[in-house]
Motif scaffolding. Structure first.
Motif, PDB file in Angstrom:
ATOM      1  N   ASN A 230      77.137   0.533 -14.821  1.00 13.54           N
ATOM      2  CA  ASN A 230      77.074   1.323 -16.048  1.00 13.54           C
ATOM      3  C   ASN A 230      75.902   2.283 -15.946  1.00 13.54           C
ATOM      4  N   GLN A 231      76.173   3.583 -16.027  1.00 11.67           N
ATOM      5  CA  GLN A 231      75.076   4.553 -15.955  1.00 11.67           C
ATOM      6  C   GLN A 231      74.603   4.929 -17.351  1.00 11.67           C
ATOM      7  N   ILE A 232      73.292   4.942 -17.527  1.00 14.06           N
ATOM      8  CA  ILE A 232      72.657   5.459 -18.725  1.00 14.06           C
ATOM      9  C   ILE A 232      71.970   6.739 -18.285  1.00 14.06           C
ATOM     10  N   ALA A 233      72.460   7.888 -18.766  1.00 15.27           N
ATOM     11  CA  ALA A 233      72.025   9.178 -18.241  1.00 15.27           C
ATOM     12  C   ALA A 233      71.061   9.876 -19.184  1.00 15.27           C
ATOM     13  N   ILE A 234      69.984  10.431 -18.609  1.00 17.88           N
ATOM     14  CA  ILE A 234      69.037  11.222 -19.384  1.00 17.88           C
ATOM     15  C   ILE A 234      69.647  12.575 -19.728  1.00 17.88           C
ATOM     16  N   MET A 235      70.248  13.207 -18.710  1.00 14.07           N
ATOM     17  CA  MET A 235      70.896  14.505 -18.890  1.00 14.07           C
ATOM     18  C   MET A 235      72.406  14.323 -18.901  1.00 14.07           C
ATOM     19  N   GLY A 236      73.126  15.376 -19.272  1.00 14.24           N
ATOM     20  CA  GLY A 236      74.575  15.315 -19.336  1.00 14.24           C
ATOM     21  C   GLY A 236      75.238  15.561 -17.995  1.00 14.24           C
ATOM     22  N   LEU A 237      76.526  15.915 -18.033  1.00 16.00           N
ATOM     23  CA  LEU A 237      77.293  16.146 -16.812  1.00 16.00           C
ATOM     24  C   LEU A 237      76.740  17.304 -16.004  1.00 16.00           C
ATOM     25  N   SER A 238      76.185  18.283 -16.660  1.00 10.34           N
ATOM     26  CA  SER A 238      75.493  19.364 -15.980  1.00 10.34           C
ATOM     27  C   SER A 238      74.005  19.059 -16.022  1.00 10.34           C
ATOM     28  N   PRO A 239      73.290  19.109 -14.884  1.00  6.05           N
ATOM     29  CA  PRO A 239      71.915  18.609 -14.843  1.00  6.05           C
ATOM     30  C   PRO A 239      70.936  19.400 -15.690  1.00  6.05           C
ATOM     31  N   GLU A 240      71.320  20.641 -16.106  1.00  9.56           N
ATOM     32  CA  GLU A 240      70.423  21.398 -16.968  1.00  9.56           C
ATOM     33  C   GLU A 240      70.737  21.206 -18.449  1.00  9.56           C
ATOM     34  N   ALA A 241      71.737  20.353 -18.766  1.00 12.38           N
ATOM     35  CA  ALA A 241      72.072  20.086 -20.168  1.00 12.38           C
ATOM     36  C   ALA A 241      70.888  19.417 -20.861  1.00 12.38           C
ATOM     37  N   GLU A 242      70.473  19.970 -21.965  1.00 15.05           N
ATOM     38  CA  GLU A 242      69.256  19.487 -22.620  1.00 15.05           C
ATOM     39  C   GLU A 242      69.517  18.212 -23.399  1.00 15.05           C
ATOM     40  N   PRO A 243      68.753  17.135 -23.131  1.00 16.60           N
ATOM     41  CA  PRO A 243      68.945  15.887 -23.873  1.00 16.60           C
ATOM     42  C   PRO A 243      68.354  15.983 -25.277  1.00 16.60           C
ATOM     43  N   ARG A 244      68.800  15.086 -26.146  1.00 16.03           N
ATOM     44  CA  ARG A 244      68.301  15.052 -27.515  1.00 16.03           C
ATOM     45  C   ARG A 244      67.131  14.085 -27.619  1.00 16.03           C
ATOM     46  N   SER A 245      66.218  14.384 -28.508  1.00 21.02           N
ATOM     47  CA  SER A 245      65.001  13.579 -28.632  1.00 21.02           C
ATOM     48  C   SER A 245      65.316  12.115 -28.903  1.00 21.02           C
ATOM     49  N   GLN A 246      66.246  11.859 -29.823  1.00 20.73           N
ATOM     50  CA  GLN A 246      66.550  10.477 -30.175  1.00 20.73           C
ATOM     51  C   GLN A 246      67.161   9.719 -29.001  1.00 20.73           C
ATOM     52  N   ASP A 247      67.985  10.409 -28.204  1.00 18.50           N
ATOM     53  CA  ASP A 247      68.557   9.765 -27.023  1.00 18.50           C
ATOM     54  C   ASP A 247      67.458   9.315 -26.067  1.00 18.50           C
ATOM     55  N   LEU A 248      66.453  10.176 -25.883  1.00 15.07           N
ATOM     56  CA  LEU A 248      65.361   9.855 -24.965  1.00 15.07           C
ATOM     57  C   LEU A 248      64.569   8.651 -25.463  1.00 15.07           C
ATOM     58  N   LEU A 249      64.324   8.607 -26.743  1.00 13.22           N
ATOM     59  CA  LEU A 249      63.627   7.454 -27.310  1.00 13.22           C
ATOM     60  C   LEU A 249      64.464   6.186 -27.156  1.00 13.22           C
ATOM     61  N   ASP A 250      65.787   6.316 -27.359  1.00 12.35           N
ATOM     62  CA  ASP A 250      66.679   5.159 -27.215  1.00 12.35           C
ATOM     63  C   ASP A 250      66.699   4.655 -25.774  1.00 12.35           C
ATOM     64  N   ILE A 251      66.729   5.590 -24.814  1.00  9.49           N
ATOM     65  CA  ILE A 251      66.747   5.178 -23.405  1.00  9.49           C
ATOM     66  C   ILE A 251      65.437   4.497 -23.025  1.00  9.49           C
ATOM     67  N   ALA A 252      64.311   5.052 -23.470  1.00 12.40           N
ATOM     68  CA  ALA A 252      63.008   4.429 -23.182  1.00 12.40           C
ATOM     69  C   ALA A 252      62.955   3.017 -23.764  1.00 12.40           C
ATOM     70  N   LYS A 253      63.461   2.857 -24.964  1.00 15.00           N
ATOM     71  CA  LYS A 253      63.495   1.537 -25.590  1.00 15.00           C
ATOM     72  C   LYS A 253      64.389   0.587 -24.806  1.00 15.00           C
ATOM     73  N   PHE A 254      65.564   1.093 -24.390  1.00 21.36           N
ATOM     74  CA  PHE A 254      66.506   0.280 -23.618  1.00 21.36           C
ATOM     75  C   PHE A 254      65.878  -0.183 -22.304  1.00 21.36           C
ATOM     76  N   VAL A 255      65.201   0.728 -21.611  1.00 25.44           N
ATOM     77  CA  VAL A 255      64.559   0.390 -20.330  1.00 25.44           C
ATOM     78  C   VAL A 255      63.539  -0.725 -20.515  1.00 25.44           C
ATOM     79  N   LYS A 256      62.747  -0.627 -21.572  1.00 26.48           N
ATOM     80  CA  LYS A 256      61.722  -1.648 -21.833  1.00 26.48           C
ATOM     81  C   LYS A 256      62.363  -2.992 -22.189  1.00 26.48           C
ATOM     82  N   GLU A 257      63.332  -2.966 -23.108  1.00 27.71           N
ATOM     83  CA  GLU A 257      63.927  -4.210 -23.596  1.00 27.71           C
ATOM     84  C   GLU A 257      64.725  -4.940 -22.519  1.00 27.71           C
TER      85      GLU A 257
END
Length: 321
Positions: A230-257
């Motif tokens: 299962n991939q959890i991606a910071i960026m979208g299908l195109s590598p320059e697609a800008e991520p959303r702030s809340q997604d980044l916070l969610d991923i950081a939380k997921f990585v820690k937990e």
């Protein structure tokens, strides 16, 4: 303001700087060499994996030119008039399809109705993954705004690569039937190596309880589908697609937990965003190569699709432990 709020704001500020650096580093890039060769089947490929498969299957019977030069990210690249000229003089043009080359329809139209170039969509026959970058929940988010309807990164799975190689073999046989047996033989050798690679991925990834990987770019859907990750991606299908702030916070939380030990980045785009997220989550980074192209150093060292996929397997095993 609480210390937690201050940390979140500082983290998001760092992310914004990383995104700015990433986007400013995206360029159109240059083309590869576009010369032709007499007495051979002249083949033009849109990007590295197709170039590798074509060289392996065609052998000395073909002359293969890759449009995108080493070190250039395919998502950033657009063709120039010299590229159209090179393809117009070739017998075969191989492109991935599935939306990777957003320029291809206009490009092929530019060849003209009298063009005799055989065009081959290498991903034909692969069950495509629909691109839904906005779906998912915390921990399984697929952030980033992308205009891609499907995931184009078919080649990242050895199983899909076998289908793509077979499509290229078929095109060679059609273009040069007198040497069809030679293309069949060389394809059989490549197919054997790709099947060995598939078996390694299947066997060596099956024993891990951890199945989540955090990646900088949503490029590993086919690999994850085929090997039950299962991939959890910071960026979208195109590598320059800008991520959303809340997604980044969610991923950081997921990585820690979930005690994710590594965040993966890739070599052809800036690793700053992955580094910033890794620093926030107190984990390390590793390379997971989407094989969209070689760096000049990899090209000089004689690296190939097979060797880089084997290194991907080694790094995946580290991340799943």
């Amino acid at each position: 303001m609480t210390s937690s709020s201050r940390r979140s704001k500082l983290f998001l500020f760092s992310i914004c700087l990383s995104i700015a650096a990433l986007l400013s580093g995206c360029g159109s890039g240059g083309s590869g060499k576009t010369e032709q060769a007499d007495g051979k089947i002249n083949v033009v490929t849109s990007f590295y994996p197709l170039y590798y498969f074509a060289k392996e299957i065609g052998g000395d019977r073909v002359h293969v030119v890759n449009l995108i030069a080493a070190g250039v990210e395919p998502h950033d690249w657009t063709p120039k008039s010299r590229d159209l000229d090179a393809v117009s003089k070739a017998q075969l043009f191989l492109y991935n399809g599935a939306g990777l080359e957003g320029w291809v329809d206009d490009f092929l139209h530019g060849l003209g109705s009298d063009s005799k170039v055989m065009t081959v969509e290498a991903s034909k026959g692969i069950q495509l993954i629909q691109g839904n970058p906005e779906e998912g929940h915390a921990g399984e988010a697929k952030p980033g705004h992308s205009d891609l309807d499907v995931d184009p990164h078919t080649w990242v799975s050895p199983r899909s690569a076998i289908v793509m190689a077979a499509n290229i073999r078929d095109a060679f046989v059609k273009a040069d039937p007198a040497n069809g047996k030679e293309y069949d033989t060389r394809y059989a050798d490549l197919e054997h190596r790709l099947k060995q690679l598939d078996a390694k991925f299947t066997q060596q990834l099956s024993g891990y309880e951890r199945r989540d990987i955090v990646v900088s770019h949503q490029a590993f859907g086919y690999l994850c589908r085929d090997y039950k990750l299962n991939q959890i991606a910071i960026m979208g299908l195109s590598p320059e697609a800008e991520p959303r702030s809340q997604d980044l916070l969610d991923i950081a939380k997921f990585v820690k937990e979930h005690k994710i030990p590594y965040i993966f980045f890739e070599e052809l785009v800036s690793e700053q965003l992955a580094d910033t997220l890794a620093s926030e989550a107190h984990v390390d980074t590793l390379v997971l190569n989407p094989l969209e192209g070689l760096t000049p150093e990899q090209e000089k060292a004689g690296e190939t699709y097979i060797t880089l996929m084997e290194r991907n397997l080694e790094n995946l095993q580290k991340a799943l432990q």
